[in-house]
Design a protein around this motif. Structure first.
Motif, short mmCIF file in Angstrom:
data_model
loop_
_atom_site.label_atom_id
_atom_site.label_comp_id
_atom_site.label_asym_id
_atom_site.label_seq_id
_atom_site.Cartn_x
_atom_site.Cartn_y
_atom_site.Cartn_z
N ARG A 161 16.02 -5.03 10.27
CA ARG A 161 16.48 -4.97 8.88
C ARG A 161 16.38 -3.53 8.38
O ARG A 161 16.83 -2.63 9.05
N GLU A 162 15.73 -3.35 7.23
CA GLU A 162 15.87 -2.03 6.59
C GLU A 162 14.64 -1.14 6.58
O GLU A 162 14.68 -0.04 6.09
N THR A 163 13.50 -1.63 7.07
CA THR A 163 12.28 -0.83 6.92
C THR A 163 12.01 0.13 8.07
O THR A 163 11.00 0.81 8.07
N VAL A 164 12.90 0.14 9.04
CA VAL A 164 12.72 1.10 10.13
C VAL A 164 13.93 2.03 10.17
O VAL A 164 15.08 1.57 10.19
N ALA A 165 13.67 3.36 10.12
CA ALA A 165 14.72 4.36 10.22
C ALA A 165 14.17 5.51 11.05
O ALA A 165 12.99 5.51 11.40
N ALA A 166 15.03 6.46 11.35
CA ALA A 166 14.57 7.62 12.13
C ALA A 166 13.57 8.41 11.31
O ALA A 166 13.67 8.48 10.09
N PRO A 167 12.56 8.98 11.97
CA PRO A 167 11.60 9.81 11.23
C PRO A 167 12.29 11.08 10.75
O PRO A 167 13.24 11.54 11.38
N ALA A 191 0.84 -1.21 0.00
CA ALA A 191 0.00 0.00 0.00
C ALA A 191 0.87 1.25 0.00
O ALA A 191 0.60 2.21 -0.73
N LEU A 192 1.95 1.24 0.78
CA LEU A 192 2.82 2.41 0.86
C LEU A 192 3.49 2.66 -0.49
O LEU A 192 3.57 3.78 -0.95
N ARG A 193 3.94 1.58 -1.11
CA ARG A 193 4.57 1.72 -2.42
C ARG A 193 3.60 2.25 -3.44
O ARG A 193 3.93 3.08 -4.27
N GLU A 194 2.38 1.72 -3.40
CA GLU A 194 1.37 2.15 -4.37
C GLU A 194 1.06 3.63 -4.22
O GLU A 194 0.60 4.27 -5.15
N GLN A 195 1.29 4.16 -3.01
CA GLN A 195 1.03 5.58 -2.80
C GLN A 195 2.31 6.39 -2.91
O GLN A 195 2.36 7.53 -2.47
N ASN A 196 3.33 5.78 -3.50
CA ASN A 196 4.61 6.45 -3.70
C ASN A 196 5.23 6.97 -2.40
O ASN A 196 5.88 8.00 -2.40
N LEU A 197 5.00 6.26 -1.34
CA LEU A 197 5.66 6.60 -0.09
C LEU A 197 6.86 5.66 0.03
O LEU A 197 6.72 4.45 -0.14
N ALA A 198 8.03 6.24 0.29
CA ALA A 198 9.23 5.42 0.37
C ALA A 198 9.38 4.86 1.78
O ALA A 198 9.20 5.57 2.76
N VAL A 199 9.69 3.58 1.85
CA VAL A 199 9.97 2.92 3.12
C VAL A 199 11.47 2.71 3.18
O VAL A 199 12.04 2.17 2.24
N PRO A 200 12.17 3.14 4.23
CA PRO A 200 11.65 3.78 5.45
C PRO A 200 11.75 5.31 5.43
O PRO A 200 11.49 5.92 6.45
N ARG A 201 12.13 5.89 4.28
CA ARG A 201 12.38 7.33 4.27
C ARG A 201 11.13 8.12 4.69
O ARG A 201 11.20 9.05 5.48
N VAL A 225 7.96 6.55 5.67
CA VAL A 225 7.26 5.83 6.74
C VAL A 225 8.08 4.60 7.12
O VAL A 225 8.57 3.89 6.24
N SER A 226 8.23 4.37 8.41
CA SER A 226 8.89 3.14 8.86
C SER A 226 7.82 2.07 9.05
O SER A 226 6.66 2.38 9.34
N LEU A 227 8.24 0.83 8.87
CA LEU A 227 7.27 -0.27 8.93
C LEU A 227 7.90 -1.47 9.64
O LEU A 227 9.02 -1.86 9.32
N GLY A 228 7.17 -2.04 10.57
CA GLY A 228 7.66 -3.24 11.25
C GLY A 228 6.61 -4.33 11.22
O GLY A 228 5.41 -4.05 11.27
N GLY A 229 7.06 -5.57 11.09
CA GLY A 229 6.14 -6.71 11.12
C GLY A 229 6.49 -7.60 12.30
O GLY A 229 7.41 -7.31 13.06
N LEU A 244 12.30 -8.93 0.27
CA LEU A 244 11.98 -7.56 -0.10
C LEU A 244 13.23 -6.69 -0.06
O LEU A 244 14.20 -7.01 0.59
N GLN A 245 13.14 -5.56 -0.79
CA GLN A 245 14.21 -4.59 -0.73
C GLN A 245 13.57 -3.22 -0.63
O GLN A 245 12.97 -2.79 -1.61
N PRO A 246 13.58 -2.54 0.45
CA PRO A 246 14.26 -2.88 1.70
C PRO A 246 13.62 -4.09 2.40
O PRO A 246 12.41 -4.26 2.34
N ALA A 247 14.49 -4.87 3.05
CA ALA A 247 14.02 -6.06 3.76
C ALA A 247 13.28 -5.64 5.03
O ALA A 247 13.63 -4.64 5.66
#
Lengths: 346, 341
Positions: free
Chosen positions: B310-316, B243-253, B255-259, B269-272
């Motif tokens: 991994r790579e999907t969480v960074a500082a806001p 969903a984030l990709r489809e809305q052209n939101l870069a992860v994690p730049r 929005v950060s995402l954790g599962g 995935l890349q970012p993993a």
């Protein structure tokens, strides 16, 4: 003439030259119409063979549950997960109970599961795993399915199987042919193929499609370009490493399913090769993750949910005289992982 | 019967249905028995959705050990009709299945627990063996993972990166799996001074990619969208990822995402995907081994987890937080940004 105990309705149908469904209608007194001429042929054949109805099987048939048994080759493979989702959604609200059997591609186990589903009084068996190119095995499968159908069960096959029954047939050959055409049209000539288990009809048909695409383009197909895989992600990774270890320098890699393509992507990343700049990569099936990997995977969309739904629709329709075959198209989906062959590269 | 079991709130009706079902379980089918001999080397596994990646991995683990021990594995998929589960245990009982593994989260519901307790009790009393995965209120052997602490660790690591605005996507709220993971996130946020129930948008649904996708869309449409999204399972996070990709939101730049789970796609995935690694293959294998080991009795086996950063969480991005009040400025910002790579 064999011992009456072992003569089944299938033998009667064969002798009379009619479908199993017709023979069943005559012998089991269904109220659906059968022409007097056919009826006579069936009754005559039954008398000749000294056919005795199996009361046990009939008792079971009447007490048949709502269980739908689905036989898969690997329950962890998204290909089967997606088909199962289709089977489920088609059965929603019908009280259908789903029982999944995982053969892990073991032929002996497949036979055991067929026996087990029969004993569990399943109403339907869906063989979701590909058919095998193994004569003895197919005969053994046929015997079990005949017995199951004879007892009133329904069978639906997904993919090409050596058994005459209702089937859903994805266009594996046409899909592979169209996919490889796209690869060749982008100038690729050094193409490596990661194949599936050699005895599966799905592998056969997809490889055949690849061959046809080469022939269409007037190019020779060298079967040495095929490296073995087994449709698992790990095998795609291993096959890719093996390919480079033996000195291969492909400009495009065709994996015969997406799981192996995702494995190949991991291997290429580890080797420092960029997709598609250094090497193009394509898969087959269009499982959900194919669109999520980077670069997104060019693949052949096999509508897996739809296939599961169609299989259940066939299973729910009353048995017919002939086998019903539902063909399902397979469309190429071009995404970022397929590029033109770089002119700087061989 | 299915409908009645699920919907009947009148205790008298329910009791009648339950009695009938139990009776069915105790009356074996004679014709079937003639076809079969003694208890057969089969493990019956109960799951709620074979299509979920987490279940697929557990099933592979069970299969490995089952086939190695020369057992057949049949998997009953209840499509989230959890009241079908006690009936499946009875059906397996009736079919002389030797072992049962319940690879589905516990449900916080007394009807469910009561019916399950009765079915597994009868199954074990007759010489069978049952193992459950997760926190169930049942007296049988179990495979446990610490879902509370795993979720706590994940949320804590996101807080440590500086996130203050969270969005949480959950599955079915009646499942102990969801409750435990949510309470882990709640505790972590509370330690960071954030009240989940008051300040955080939490969207409950089903544990599917589809729900993760829809919920993430909803979160990003907010006036003040979260800078960090937690999916209470990898399937939810994978849906959100798309969903984030489809809305052209870069992860994690952006929005950060954790599962939570660590399934095969998380690494591809890349970012993993940053997630909590629960080793589902091992959980499945341990469950089957526990089923095969009568000396284990009704003990619990704990399977450990670790945080997979991994790579999907960074500082806001602090500046972005101030500028992104309106969607138009976000778009401009997006267009001006230099693409990575």
């Amino acid at each position: 003439v064999r011992d009456a105990e072992t003569v089944t309705l299938v033998d009667v149908a064969r002798r009379a030259g009619v479908s199993l469904a017709t023979a069943s209608r005559v012998m089991n007194g269904s109220d659906r119409k059968v022409s007097p001429e056919l009826r006579e042929r069936v009754v005559g054949a039954a008398r000749e063979l000294r056919y005795v109805r199996n009361a046990n099987a009939q008792a079971l048939a009447k007490a048949r549950s709502a269980i739908v048994g689905v036989i898969v080759h690997d329950i962890g493979d998204p290909y089967f997960s997606e088909i199962l989702r289709g089977v489920e959604s088609a059965g929603e609200g019908t009280g259908q109970l789903l029982l999944v059997c995982d053969t892990h591609r073991d032929l002996e186990r497949e036979l055991e599961y067929l026996t087990l589903l029969h004993a569990h009084r399943a109403s339907t068996i869906v063989i979701a795993g590909s058919g095998h190119e193994d004569r003895a095995h197919n005969a053994a499968v046929g015997t079990r399915l005949d017995a199951f159908v004879n007892g009133g069960g329904r069978v639906v096959l997904i993919g090409r199987h050596h058994y005459a029954g209702d089937a859903v047939l994805p266009d594996n050959r046409g899909g592979a042919r169209a996919l490889v055409r796209e690869v060749l049209e982008r100038g690729h000539r050094a193409v490596a193929i990661i194949g599936g288990p050699p005895h599966l009809t799905t592998t056969h048909d997809r490889l055949d499609g690849c061959r046809l695409a080469f022939a269409d383009a007037g190019l020779a197909f060298d079967s040495a370009c095929v490296v073995d895989g087994d449709f698992s992600r790990e095998s795609g990774e291993a096959a890719t490493h093996a390919l480079y270890a033996r000195g291969g320098e492909p400009t495009a890699i065709v994996a015969l399913n997406d799981e192996m393509a995702v494995g190949a992507l991991t291997a290429l990343r580890e080797r420092g090769l960029r997709v598609p700049d250094d090497v193009s990569l394509v898969g087959f099936d269009d499982i959900p993750v194919a669109a999520d990997v980077t670069p997104a995977l060019t693949t052949v969309n096999v509508p897996l949910n739809h296939i599961g739904e169609v299989a259940m629709r066939l299973a729910r329709e009353p048995a017919s005289d002939g086998s019903r075959i539902e063909h399902v198209a397979a469309q190429v989906v071009i995404r970022a992982s397929l590029g033109k062959r770089s002119l700087l590269k061989p | 019967v299915n409908r009645t079991e699920n919907r009947a709130h009148d205790p008298a009706v329910r009791e009648r249905v339950m009695d009938a079902a139990l009776e069915l379980g105790y009356v074996p089918n004679a014709a079937a028995q003639r076809l079969r001999g003694r208890r057969n080397r089969t493990v019956g596994v109960i799951v709620r959705d074979v299509g979920l990646a987490a279940n697929a991995a557990v099933l592979r683990g069970i299969r490995e050990v089952a086939h190695g021990a020369n057992y057949l594995m049949v998997v009953a998929d209840t499509k989230r009709w959890c009241m079908d589960e006690p009936r499946w245990v009875q059906r397996f009982h009736e079919q002389r299945v030797e072992l049962v593994v319940i690879a589905a989260s516990g449900v916080d519901d007394t009807d469910y627990t009561g019916a399950m307790a009765e079915a597994v009790g009868a199954f074990e009393a007759d010489g069978g063996r049952v193992v459950v995965i997760g926190r169930h209120d049942l007296d049988v052997a179990s495979i446990r993972v610490d879902n509370v602490r795993g979720a706590y660790d994940l949320a804590t690591s996101m807080l440590a990166m500086g996130h203050r605005r969270f969005g949480v996507i959950g599955g079915n709220g009646k499942l102990t799996l969801n409750r435990d993971r949510l309470s882990g996130v709640r505790a972590a946020l509370a330690d960071g001074g954030i009240d989940l129930d008051r300040d955080v948008m939490y969207l409950e649904g089903a544990f599917t990619r589809e729900h993760g996708n829809a919920a993430a869309r909803h979160l990003t449409m907010q006036k003040k969208p979260p800078t960090a999204i937690v999916g209470l399972s990898d399937d939810l996070a994978l849906g959100a990822y798309r969903a984030l990709r489809e809305q052209n939101l870069a992860v994690p730049r952006d929005v950060s995402l954790g599962g939570i789970d660590d399934l095969a796609p998380a690494r591809a995935l890349q970012p993993a995907l940053t997630t909590v690694s629960y080793r589902h293959l091992e959980i499945g294998a341990r469950a089957m081994r526990a089923a095969l080991d009568p000396y284990l009795g009704h003990d619990a086996v704990e399977v450990h987890y670790e945080l997979a950063l991994r790579e999907t969480v960074a500082a806001p991005r602090e500046q972005r937080t101030h500028r992104s009040r309106s969607r138009s400025s976000r778009r401009t910002d997006e267009a001006c940004a230099t693409p990575r790579r």
